[in-house]
Write a protein that holds these residues in place. Sequence first.
Motif, PDB file in Angstrom:
ATOM      1  N   TYR A  37      46.473  50.678  53.667  1.00 43.52           N
ATOM      2  CA  TYR A  37      45.147  50.304  52.353  1.00 43.52           C
ATOM      3  C   TYR A  37      44.030  51.221  52.433  1.00 43.52           C
ATOM      4  O   TYR A  37      43.594  51.051  53.323  1.00 43.52           O
ATOM      5  CB  TYR A  37      45.019  48.804  52.146  1.00 43.52           C
ATOM      6  N   TYR A  38      43.499  51.646  51.418  1.00 44.28           N
ATOM      7  CA  TYR A  38      42.314  51.593  51.082  1.00 44.28           C
ATOM      8  C   TYR A  38      41.127  50.795  50.847  1.00 44.28           C
ATOM      9  O   TYR A  38      40.961  49.474  49.595  1.00 44.28           O
ATOM     10  CB  TYR A  38      42.655  52.771  49.566  1.00 44.28           C
ATOM     11  N   GLY A  39      40.192  50.582  50.514  1.00 43.92           N
ATOM     12  CA  GLY A  39      39.197  49.863  50.381  1.00 43.92           C
ATOM     13  C   GLY A  39      37.962  49.900  50.853  1.00 43.92           C
ATOM     14  O   GLY A  39      37.581  50.855  51.635  1.00 43.92           O
ATOM     15  N   MET A  40      36.524  49.464  50.480  1.00 43.81           N
ATOM     16  CA  MET A  40      35.146  49.670  51.383  1.00 43.81           C
ATOM     17  C   MET A  40      34.313  48.578  51.271  1.00 43.81           C
ATOM     18  O   MET A  40      34.794  47.622  50.570  1.00 43.81           O
ATOM     19  CB  MET A  40      34.546  50.634  50.683  1.00 43.81           C
ATOM     20  N   VAL A  41      33.784  48.788  52.576  1.00 45.73           N
ATOM     21  CA  VAL A  41      32.597  47.386  52.356  1.00 45.73           C
ATOM     22  C   VAL A  41      31.611  47.344  51.342  1.00 45.73           C
ATOM     23  O   VAL A  41      31.568  46.023  50.797  1.00 45.73           O
ATOM     24  CB  VAL A  41      31.878  47.720  53.689  1.00 45.73           C
ATOM     25  N   GLU A  42      31.832  47.940  50.764  1.00 44.99           N
ATOM     26  CA  GLU A  42      30.530  48.057  49.658  1.00 44.99           C
ATOM     27  C   GLU A  42      31.617  47.455  48.163  1.00 44.99           C
ATOM     28  O   GLU A  42      31.066  46.778  47.465  1.00 44.99           O
ATOM     29  CB  GLU A  42      30.478  49.529  48.592  1.00 44.99           C
ATOM     30  N   GLN A  43      32.914  46.805  48.702  1.00 47.26           N
ATOM     31  CA  GLN A  43      33.494  46.552  47.430  1.00 47.26           C
ATOM     32  C   GLN A  43      34.685  45.470  48.231  1.00 47.26           C
ATOM     33  O   GLN A  43      35.848  45.675  48.338  1.00 47.26           O
ATOM     34  CB  GLN A  43      34.581  46.631  46.347  1.00 47.26           C
ATOM     35  N   THR A  44      34.234  43.907  49.207  1.00 50.66           N
ATOM     36  CA  THR A  44      35.665  44.201  50.453  1.00 50.66           C
ATOM     37  C   THR A  44      36.204  42.972  49.018  1.00 50.66           C
ATOM     38  O   THR A  44      35.651  42.415  48.399  1.00 50.66           O
ATOM     39  CB  THR A  44      34.228  43.357  51.245  1.00 50.66           C
ATOM     40  N   GLY A  45      37.916  43.095  49.075  1.00 49.31           N
ATOM     41  CA  GLY A  45      38.193  41.442  48.804  1.00 49.31           C
ATOM     42  C   GLY A  45      39.553  42.724  47.975  1.00 49.31           C
ATOM     43  O   GLY A  45      40.556  42.619  47.882  1.00 49.31           O
ATOM     44  N   SER A  46      38.630  43.678  46.825  1.00 52.50           N
ATOM     45  CA  SER A  46      39.580  43.518  45.990  1.00 52.50           C
ATOM     46  C   SER A  46      40.059  45.394  46.526  1.00 52.50           C
ATOM     47  O   SER A  46      39.646  46.553  45.775  1.00 52.50           O
ATOM     48  CB  SER A  46      39.052  43.918  44.903  1.00 52.50           C
ATOM     49  N   SER A  51      35.355  30.877  35.712  1.00 50.99           N
ATOM     50  CA  SER A  51      34.814  32.621  35.560  1.00 50.99           C
ATOM     51  C   SER A  51      36.569  33.443  35.459  1.00 50.99           C
ATOM     52  O   SER A  51      37.488  32.600  35.738  1.00 50.99           O
ATOM     53  CB  SER A  51      35.004  33.008  37.328  1.00 50.99           C
ATOM     54  N   VAL A  52      36.268  34.634  35.122  1.00 51.11           N
ATOM     55  CA  VAL A  52      37.409  35.367  34.942  1.00 51.11           C
ATOM     56  C   VAL A  52      38.027  35.811  36.153  1.00 51.11           C
ATOM     57  O   VAL A  52      39.720  35.985  36.560  1.00 51.11           O
ATOM     58  CB  VAL A  52      36.764  37.309  34.730  1.00 51.11           C
ATOM     59  N   VAL A  53      36.905  35.427  37.793  1.00 51.82           N
ATOM     60  CA  VAL A  53      37.998  35.950  38.743  1.00 51.82           C
ATOM     61  C   VAL A  53      39.041  34.368  38.685  1.00 51.82           C
ATOM     62  O   VAL A  53      40.086  34.660  39.648  1.00 51.82           O
ATOM     63  CB  VAL A  53      37.237  36.417  40.184  1.00 51.82           C
ATOM     64  N   GLU A  54      38.311  33.306  39.073  1.00 55.30           N
ATOM     65  CA  GLU A  54      39.626  32.075  39.163  1.00 55.30           C
ATOM     66  C   GLU A  54      40.392  32.170  38.109  1.00 55.30           C
ATOM     67  O   GLU A  54      41.556  31.855  38.538  1.00 55.30           O
ATOM     68  CB  GLU A  54      38.614  31.218  38.850  1.00 55.30           C
ATOM     69  N   LYS A  55      40.509  32.872  36.829  1.00 55.17           N
ATOM     70  CA  LYS A  55      41.161  32.707  35.733  1.00 55.17           C
ATOM     71  C   LYS A  55      42.637  33.489  36.394  1.00 55.17           C
ATOM     72  O   LYS A  55      43.767  33.281  36.094  1.00 55.17           O
ATOM     73  CB  LYS A  55      40.918  33.285  34.892  1.00 55.17           C
ATOM     74  N   ASN A  69      35.002  34.290  46.656  1.00 57.01           N
ATOM     75  CA  ASN A  69      35.566  35.433  45.808  1.00 57.01           C
ATOM     76  C   ASN A  69      36.106  36.609  46.323  1.00 57.01           C
ATOM     77  O   ASN A  69      38.088  36.706  46.514  1.00 57.01           O
ATOM     78  CB  ASN A  69      35.083  36.086  44.588  1.00 57.01           C
ATOM     79  N   GLN A  70      36.213  37.452  47.579  1.00 60.46           N
ATOM     80  CA  GLN A  70      36.276  37.955  47.973  1.00 60.46           C
ATOM     81  C   GLN A  70      38.077  37.784  48.716  1.00 60.46           C
ATOM     82  O   GLN A  70      39.148  38.264  48.957  1.00 60.46           O
ATOM     83  CB  GLN A  70      35.472  38.644  49.196  1.00 60.46           C
ATOM     84  N   THR A  71      37.122  36.779  49.761  1.00 67.34           N
ATOM     85  CA  THR A  71      38.062  36.070  50.515  1.00 67.34           C
ATOM     86  C   THR A  71      39.356  35.358  49.569  1.00 67.34           C
ATOM     87  O   THR A  71      41.006  36.264  50.318  1.00 67.34           O
ATOM     88  CB  THR A  71      37.919  34.839  51.210  1.00 67.34           C
ATOM     89  N   LYS A  72      39.062  35.066  48.740  1.00 69.44           N
ATOM     90  CA  LYS A  72      40.268  34.433  47.725  1.00 69.44           C
ATOM     91  C   LYS A  72      41.577  35.639  47.305  1.00 69.44           C
ATOM     92  O   LYS A  72      42.425  35.554  47.073  1.00 69.44           O
ATOM     93  CB  LYS A  72      39.936  33.948  46.551  1.00 69.44           C
ATOM     94  N   VAL A  73      40.699  36.781  46.495  1.00 67.41           N
ATOM     95  CA  VAL A  73      41.026  37.927  46.345  1.00 67.41           C
ATOM     96  C   VAL A  73      42.124  38.780  47.377  1.00 67.41           C
ATOM     97  O   VAL A  73      43.091  38.736  47.023  1.00 67.41           O
ATOM     98  CB  VAL A  73      40.274  38.896  45.907  1.00 67.41           C
ATOM     99  N   LEU A  74      41.287  38.529  48.632  1.00 69.19           N
ATOM    100  CA  LEU A  74      42.168  39.332  49.374  1.00 69.19           C
ATOM    101  C   LEU A  74      43.484  39.334  49.827  1.00 69.19           C
ATOM    102  O   LEU A  74      44.431  39.072  50.042  1.00 69.19           O
ATOM    103  CB  LEU A  74      41.186  40.123  50.290  1.00 69.19           C
ATOM    104  N   THR A  75      43.926  37.591  49.726  1.00 65.18           N
ATOM    105  CA  THR A  75      45.005  36.801  50.414  1.00 65.18           C
ATOM    106  C   THR A  75      45.366  37.003  49.316  1.00 65.18           C
ATOM    107  O   THR A  75      46.419  37.157  49.246  1.00 65.18           O
ATOM    108  CB  THR A  75      44.367  35.486  50.273  1.00 65.18           C
TER     109      THR A  75
END
Length: 359
Positions: A254-263, A2-6, A109-115
Motif C-alpha cells: 500500500y502507498y500512503g502518507m501520514v499527511e493523509q492517513t486513512g485514505s 457528511s460526504v465521508v459518512e455517505k 473518519n481516518q479509522t473508518k475509511v482505513l477499515t
Amino acid sequence: MSVVEKLLAEEPFSLSHEEKKQLYEKELGNLTKNSYASCGLYKKILDILVYDASAEHKIEEFPFLPVRLFKEYDLLNVPREAVVKTMTSSGTTGQRVSKIYLDRTTSTNQTKVLTKICSEFLGNKRRPMLIIDSKSVLKDRNMFSARGAGIIGFSMLGRGATYALDEDLHLDLDAVNAFLGKYAGEPIMLFGFTSIIWEHFFKELERVDTKLPLDGAVVIHGGGWKKLIDQQVDNEIFKKSLASRCGDITVLNYYGMVEQTGSIFMECECGRLHASNYSDVIIRNPDDFSVCGVGEPGIVQLVSLLPESYPGHSILTEDIGELIGEDDCPCGRHGKTFVIHGRIKNAEIRGCSDTYERK
C-alpha cells in the motif's frame, strides 16, 4: 450526514470518473474554503497565489501544499484545544518531521475509511494478526509516529495482535510459533513496514533456514521502499522471497502518507495501486506542474476528502509516479491506478519504516 459518512455506505471503489469528478469539485471546494477561513498561513499562501477560494474549480486547479511545508509550520484549521491526536511523519535523526493535528472528526473518519478500504481486500471478518514490528514503537499514545499510527490503525482490522519482533527488532520465533499454534487453520493477517519485514523477518527466517506455515495468509505492507531498491529488491522479488519462507500467501503493498492517513492506496491483485472513493491522485510534470497523462512519469500529488482539522486535502509529495489508467483495471475496481517509481532526487529520506535506525 457528511460526504465521508455517505461514502462509507458505498463500496470503496465504486465511483466512476464522472461521479468522482462532480463530487470532488464540490468537496475540495468546501475543504479549501474551510482551510482558507480557518488557517492563517493557508490563507496567506492562497492570497499570494491570487487564488479565489470562493470560485468553482476543476480538480486539477485546486492548490496543493508541498508536503515539506508540514515540517516547517504548524498548520491547523481548528483551535489547539480541539486537537485529540498529533501524528508525526517519519524522518531519520536530525530531520524535521511533519506534525499533523487531528480533531475528533478527522481522526474518527481516518479509522473508518482505513477499515473500509482494507475490508475490500481482507473481508469483513477480523483475522488473527501478526505484527512484524516491536511493541515498543507505541510509546506515546497521544503523539503517533507514522509507524506507530500504522500499527494502531491496521490493528483495528485484526484480533489477537501479536508482535513478531522484540524491543531490539530481533525475530521472536517462540512468540511467532505460539501465535501460529493458537490460530492454526485460521486465515491469518500479517502487517508491517516493508523494509522491516525484509530486514528483520524475511532475512532472519533465511538465516535460521526456517519456513512458517502461513498458507492462506494475507500480508499488508508499505513504506521504506528506498532501502530495498538500494538492494535491488523490487515488489516482485519481495513477494517471491516472502512466499519462499511463508508458503502460499497474498502480499499486498500500500502507498500512503501520514499527511493523509486513512485514505491509503492499496495494491490490487493485478499489481496496481488504486485510488479509492476517498482519494485521488494527480501526476504533475516537474518542470511546469502541468498534469501528466497516462504513462507519463511525474511528481505525485495526492488528494483526500478526510482532512478537516488541517489543510492537507491536497498535497504535493516528493515521490515520482506514473498513472496506469482509470476505471479500467482488470480487477474491476473503479478509480485511478498508478505506480510509484521512487523519490525525487535529493529529497529527504522518509517513509514509514525509514524512521528507525539499525541497532
